[in-house]
Design an enzyme around this catalytic site. Structure first.
Site, mmCIF file in Angstrom:
data_model
loop_
_atom_site.group_PDB
_atom_site.id
_atom_site.type_symbol
_atom_site.label_atom_id
_atom_site.label_comp_id
_atom_site.label_asym_id
_atom_site.label_seq_id
_atom_site.Cartn_x
_atom_site.Cartn_y
_atom_site.Cartn_z
ATOM 1 N N SER A 153 0.835 -1.202 0.000
ATOM 2 C CA SER A 153 0.000 0.000 0.000
ATOM 3 C C SER A 153 0.865 1.245 0.000
ATOM 4 O O SER A 153 1.993 1.236 0.512
ATOM 5 C CB SER A 153 -0.889 -0.003 1.253
ATOM 6 O OG SER A 153 -1.496 1.252 1.459
ATOM 7 N N TYR A 177 -2.312 -0.325 10.586
ATOM 8 C CA TYR A 177 -2.497 -0.922 9.260
ATOM 9 C C TYR A 177 -1.261 -0.697 8.396
ATOM 10 O O TYR A 177 -0.704 -1.635 7.809
ATOM 11 C CB TYR A 177 -3.730 -0.334 8.576
ATOM 12 C CG TYR A 177 -3.762 -0.608 7.091
ATOM 13 C CD1 TYR A 177 -3.941 -1.899 6.613
ATOM 14 C CD2 TYR A 177 -3.583 0.422 6.161
ATOM 15 C CE1 TYR A 177 -3.943 -2.163 5.241
ATOM 16 C CE2 TYR A 177 -3.589 0.162 4.799
ATOM 17 C CZ TYR A 177 -3.771 -1.128 4.346
ATOM 18 O OH TYR A 177 -3.768 -1.387 3.002
#
Length: 373
Positions: A153, A177
């Site tokens: 990501s 995350y």
């Protein structure tokens, strides 16, 4: 189980610890393949001639999504799509998945991805994302599967010191995350260094939006959407009264934050390009690539593009900035274009058009239950 990680095929041939099949016709395991990006990638894999096995526990997805993939693909292509129910947190499940058949490569989507939830429940994120991936990798090595495309990501760039974000930029994480993605990138670098036969590509996504042009598969978040386009979509179909815009005082052209939005179909094609690169490059090692358009779009520009695509007015509510939100984040795409031969084809208008087509056909996502949140 034979030495060297291979398994015996029905005809007695040793498989699983060599090169296996290359490119189209190869067998690919897709973890989290029933999810938003997963379904679009599974469809493209089938269209490109791959045999696909999906493993999913339906934590953030539904079986209907794979049924829709089969519908779009048609009977002939769908004959090459298998499903195994499983959870990466379970070593027994991973053993079951890899004992079932030989895989030439893995595309690894499975994991939790909500920033706010990760802040509230960091333990859950480390167990799912980090420990689950380690279980997957252990099974891969046991059965001689040596190629993986990992879903990373753009969150690994943290607060970028400069834009566009280049793959060799300084990496950091602002939440659990993002930290799990950063930890796993480092994990793959280290395990690949210890096993030079492993081939790893890390794909750093920016902001995937849009849907398949059929309108039959798309993003279907549970509860309140965490991302901009699904929220706008729910306002457009009457499920939510207005869109909260967090901050209109950024030093940008209209005061709202800038992000790099990429069509999910372009993202799926990026995975195909990465997979083909793995098959073609024995000494690739572990390499990261950005998947974005290389262009930044403001929040209000996205709202306007969606209004034009849908013919719907999107009421907005101006809210204060959220702590930790960046002013501007977009990708450098030069490396992916040069080394993968991949670049995004769709613009923001295309993304909003396809998102609206999905929303019109499926205002409540895959569920027909209008009472869901």
């Amino acid at each position: 189980m034979v030495s060297g990680g291979g398994v015996a095929a029905e005809n007695g041939e040793m498989v699983g610890n060599g090169e296996g099949r290359k490119g189209a016709g190869a067998s690919v395991l897709v973890t989290g393949g029933a999810g938003y990006i997963g379904t679009h990638t599974v469809l493209r894999l089938l269209e490109k001639g791959f045999a696909v096995t999906v493993v999913d526990n339906f934590h953030n997805s539904v079986p209907e999504a794979l049924d829709r993939v089969r519908l779009i693909a048609g009977a002939a292509l769908s004959a090459r799509l298998d499903f195994i129910a499983g959870d990466l947190k379970s070593k027994d499940d991973m053993e079951k998945v890899f004992a079932a058949k030989r895989y030439d490569a893995v595309i690894h989507f499975a994991g939790l991805k909500a920033v706010g939830e990760s802040v509230a429940h960091p333990q859950m994120y480390y167990e799912n994302n980090v420990a689950g991936t380690m279980n997957l990798y252990s099974a891969m090595t046991k059965y001689g599967c040596k190629k993986i495309v990992f879903s990373s990501s753009a969150t690994v760039y943290g607060q970028p010191e400069k834009t566009p974000c280049v793959e060799d930029s300084k990496l950091s994480a602002l939440n659990p995350y993002g930290t799990t993605k950063l930890v796993l990138e480092n994990y793959f670098r280290q395990v690949q260094a210890a096993d030079p036969e492993m081939r790893v590509i890390l794909l750093r996504y920016f902001n995937p939006i849009g849907a398949h042009r059929s309108g039959d598969i798309g993003e279907d978040p549970r509860g309140i959407p965490n991302n901009l386009l699904p929220y706008i979509q729910q306002v457009a179909v009457g499920r939510r009264p207005e869109l909260n815009v967090y901050g209109v005082d950024y030093p940008t052209r209209d005061g709202t934050a800038i992000r790099d939005y990429i069509h999910v179909v372009d993202l799926a094609d990026g995975h195909i390009a990465a997979l083909e690169k793995l098959f073609a490059t024995p000494d690739i090692g572990c390499v990261a690539y950005n998947l974005g358009t290389g262009c930044g779009t403001t929040v209000l520009e996205v709202v306007k593009a969606f209004e034009e695509a849908s013919g719907k007015k999107i009421p907005i509510k101006i809210c204060p900035r959220r702590p930790g939100d960046c002013t501007e984040v977009y990708a450098s795409t030069d490396k992916a274009k040069k080394e993968l031969g991949w670049s995004a084809r769709f613009g923001i208008e295309d993304m909003c058009r396809d998102q609206w087509n999905w929303a019109k056909k499926n205002p409540y996502g895959y569920s027909a239950n209008a009472e869901q949140n």
